[in-house]
Design an enzyme around this catalytic site. Structure first.
Site, PDB file in Angstrom:
ATOM      1  N   HIS A   1       0.850  -1.191   0.000  1.00 43.90           N
ATOM      2  CA  HIS A   1       0.000   0.000   0.000  1.00 43.90           C
ATOM      3  C   HIS A   1       0.882   1.235   0.000  1.00 43.90           C
ATOM      4  O   HIS A   1       1.957   1.254   0.604  1.00 43.90           O
ATOM      5  CB  HIS A   1      -0.900  -0.011   1.239  1.00 43.90           C
ATOM      6  CG  HIS A   1      -2.086   0.877   1.138  1.00 43.90           C
ATOM      7  ND1 HIS A   1      -2.021   2.239   1.308  1.00 43.90           N
ATOM      8  CD2 HIS A   1      -3.386   0.593   0.877  1.00 43.90           C
ATOM      9  CE1 HIS A   1      -3.220   2.758   1.170  1.00 43.90           C
ATOM     10  NE2 HIS A   1      -4.078   1.784   0.899  1.00 43.90           N
ATOM     11  N   ALA A   2       0.430   2.277  -0.670  1.00 38.53           N
ATOM     12  CA  ALA A   2       1.241   3.496  -0.786  1.00 38.53           C
ATOM     13  C   ALA A   2       1.169   4.377   0.453  1.00 38.53           C
ATOM     14  O   ALA A   2       2.005   5.270   0.628  1.00 38.53           O
ATOM     15  CB  ALA A   2       0.790   4.299  -2.003  1.00 38.53           C
TER      16      ALA A   2
END
Length: 390
Positions: free
Chosen positions: A230-231
């Site tokens: 996930h960013a």
């Protein structure tokens, strides 16, 4: 014991769909008990030619067209258009995914459909919808994945862009079309009026970009692929163990504390780099190194057991065959077998009124003999009849 009634019993759907998006919509409505009539040209749906094949029949086509009746109509002929006109008058829903203008040129623009049957819910799925500068462009899943920005955030950390592994550009609008049908039928039950619904593949993908879109709209930070991670949140991705990788999803401080304790590193919670979810997201590469150093002495199964006992969401990274054969998929009936032994996928929901059985997709023109009976029925243009609304 109360007899189970089909959730969409009494609803007749004309399915002009080709290949994936509209056929998927029709399939879900059929799974919910609607009478879905798949209408194909004499050459058949293109999806019939997609492999792999089971006893000479496309498995792709079978998956998307189960529980339907099938007829052949040549809408380029006067006779075919006359029959189609009469079927429209006796239907509740029409679903199609032609390029905008195709049905118009055949004599069935939106206004004409609703003139023939004011109670009709007509749903059109296309690449870009009926309005805008790209409205007349053809589109496939790959084209809208590329145009939506979805590909630009999919792929290995740092790029290059990659296509999502399933045809999500068709699947999302197909599911939106189902939602629209159900909402329009509900509204029709109050007003007595049908409506025309315009569903665009590109709109569908843009609408699901969630945090990616919010970052693009509200920040100047790069929006690019981050692999399986996930960013924003961390640790939220896949991590190496002694043998096989493990997926871990931690998106709050409480879960991170549980993970740190379970892996014997409670000091992580006091590390300034990892104090909050935002901190961990900014320092996700450093956190990954720490986490994998702790996991290197554990097998995948040992790590899953330890983290699961601590309440941390985690699991194995399975390939497709492993997933389909998993006891959880088996318990949920996610792989079904039709009468002739054909293995197919189950439905994504459990609801009273959905079909318990699975009828094979119809052969080309298999139910042409039913057309005369349908045309003998009264039209559905007045106040309606009992059982035609939900």
């Amino acid at each position: 014991m109360r007899e189970q009634v089909a959730a969409l019993g009494g609803i007749r759907v004309l399915d002009l769909g080709r290949v994936l998006s509209a056929p998927l919509c029709g399939r879900i409505l059929a799974d919910l008990g609607a009478e879905v009539i798949k209408i194909e040209p004499p050459s058949g749906d293109d999806g019939r030619r997609f492999g792999p094949f089971y006893d000479g029949v496309s498995s792709y086509h079978r998956l998307l067209n189960r529980n339907k009746l099938g007829i052949v109509l040549d809408l380029k002929s006067d006779a075919g258009r006359r029959t189609f006109t009469e079927l429209i008058k006796r239907a509740d829903v029409l679903v199609e995914n032609f390029r905008p203008g195709v049905l118009d040129r055949l004599g069935f623009p939106p206004a004409r459909l609703l003139e023939l049957n004011p109670r009709l819910v007509a749903v059109a799925i296309s690449g870009y919808g009926r309005t805008g500068p790209l409205a007349d462009r053809p589109a496939y899943d790959l084209i809208v994945q590329a145009a939506s920005g979805l590909m630009s955030v999919t792929g290995p950390d740092g790029g290059p862009a990659a296509r999502v592994g399933v045809s999500i550009g068709d699947i999302v609008p197909g599911m939106y079309a189902v939602t629209a049908v159900l909402a329009a039928l509900h509204e029709r039950a109050r007003s007595g009026r049908g409506q025309y619904v315009d569903v665009a593949m590109l709109d569908g993908l843009l609408s699901i970009l969630e945090s990616v879109a919010m970052r693009a709209l509200l920040t100047d930070e790069p929006v690019e692929p981050t692999g399986s991670h996930h960013a924003i949140s961390a640790p939220f991705g896949t991590f190496a163990t002694r043998d096989e990788p493990i997926a871990i999803a931690v998106a709050n401080d409480t879960l991170f504390a549980s993970l740190a304790t379970a892996l014997g590193h409670p000091e992580w919670t006091g590390d300034a780099r990892f104090g909050t979810d935002a901190d961990r997201g900014r320092n996700r590469h450093e956190l990954r190194k720490e986490l994998e150093a702790a996991l290197v002495g554990m097998t995948r199964d040992d790590a899953i057991a330890a983290l699961s006992d601590a309440g941390v969401p985690c699991g194995p990274v399975l390939d497709v065959r492993e997933s389909l054969r998993h006891p959880q998929a088996e318990a949920r009936g996610m792989v079904r077998t039709e009468a002739d032994g054909f293995p197919t996928l189950g439905s994504g929901f459990r609801i009273a009124g959905s079909r318990a059985d699975t009828l094979p997709a119809p052969a080309l023109g298999q139910h042409d003999d039913l057309i005369a009976g349908w045309l003998d029925e009264p039209v559905r243009t007045g106040a309606g009849r009992e059982g035609t609304d939900v």
